[in-house]
Write an enzyme that holds these catalytic residues in place. Sequence first.
Site, short mmCIF file in Angstrom:
data_model
loop_
_atom_site.label_atom_id
_atom_site.label_comp_id
_atom_site.label_asym_id
_atom_site.label_seq_id
_atom_site.Cartn_x
_atom_site.Cartn_y
_atom_site.Cartn_z
N GLY A 193 9.29 -10.71 -3.53
CA GLY A 193 9.09 -10.29 -2.15
C GLY A 193 7.74 -10.63 -1.56
O GLY A 193 7.24 -9.90 -0.71
N THR A 194 7.15 -11.74 -1.98
CA THR A 194 5.84 -12.13 -1.46
C THR A 194 5.96 -13.37 -0.58
O THR A 194 6.88 -14.17 -0.74
CB THR A 194 4.83 -12.40 -2.58
OG1 THR A 194 5.12 -13.65 -3.20
CG2 THR A 194 4.86 -11.29 -3.62
N VAL A 215 0.82 -1.21 0.00
CA VAL A 215 0.00 0.00 0.00
C VAL A 215 0.86 1.26 0.00
O VAL A 215 0.32 2.37 0.05
CB VAL A 215 -0.98 0.01 1.19
CG1 VAL A 215 -1.97 -1.14 1.08
CG2 VAL A 215 -0.26 -0.03 2.54
N CYS A 253 -16.51 14.48 4.05
CA CYS A 253 -16.35 13.99 2.68
C CYS A 253 -16.94 15.00 1.70
O CYS A 253 -18.10 15.41 1.85
CB CYS A 253 -17.04 12.64 2.53
SG CYS A 253 -17.07 12.01 0.84
N HIS A 274 -4.27 -3.99 -3.20
CA HIS A 274 -4.68 -3.86 -1.80
C HIS A 274 -4.87 -2.41 -1.38
O HIS A 274 -4.92 -2.11 -0.19
CB HIS A 274 -3.66 -4.55 -0.89
CG HIS A 274 -3.67 -6.04 -1.01
ND1 HIS A 274 -2.68 -6.85 -0.48
CD2 HIS A 274 -4.56 -6.88 -1.60
CE1 HIS A 274 -2.96 -8.12 -0.75
NE2 HIS A 274 -4.09 -8.16 -1.43
#
Length: 238
Positions: free
Chosen positions: A179-180, A96, A139, A112
């Site tokens: 990198g997972t 993220v 908002c 994600h």
Amino acid sequence: MRGIMKVFVLTGAGVSAESGLGTFRDKDGVWTKYDLNEVATPQGFARNPALVRDFYNARRANLAGARPNAAHDALAQLEAGLARRGGELFLCTQNVDDLHEKAGCRRVIHMHGELAVTRCHHCEATWPDTGPLKPDTVCAACARDGGARPHVVWFGEIPLFMDQIEDALSAADLFVSIGTSGSVYPAAGFVAEARAMGIATCEINLEPSANAYVFDEKVYGPATEVVPAWVERLLARL
């Protein structure tokens, strides 16, 4: 590697770890210090929005000081190198953070979500936001307050852009996972999908992932060392 013009790269927390952003699932990871049910679920946000905002505000502050590392830079070079050859990089990240963008990647799919984006819990509107999440944020789309949450996919929520991801995966000549952990679905299933379609596969990681046995090629070591070397080799063969 000749004939490879469309490369699908999936990146995970291991790519950003050397930029000082903690991974989630190792022994010192984020989830060893927090209860994921309290800070990473819609139910946790409903129970205690202040706790959730504090958690993500700390992560935003940490991200503000982070810089891309050599692995991010190498993937930006891969994108540019493929484009010069008439090819294409489809970069899909589980992260993220925005370090791929800071390194110069022009197109990044955040399945994600993005930490530097705020979402309205009431109407789903989103807007860029690197400051702290606040309970009194109004908002602009629905004029309601109290609903500001990070634009990240929580446990129990559906990852973003899945149709676009599936289309790109089916068109790829090479699937690479970098990198997972190999344990977070649906992303962990991409390699099996690629293999079923006859697409070459490669895992680049600090150590073998949970589904390492599925990959054709495996490269192990620190991302800042092995990713630049792998990109250089790939571009030299094209």
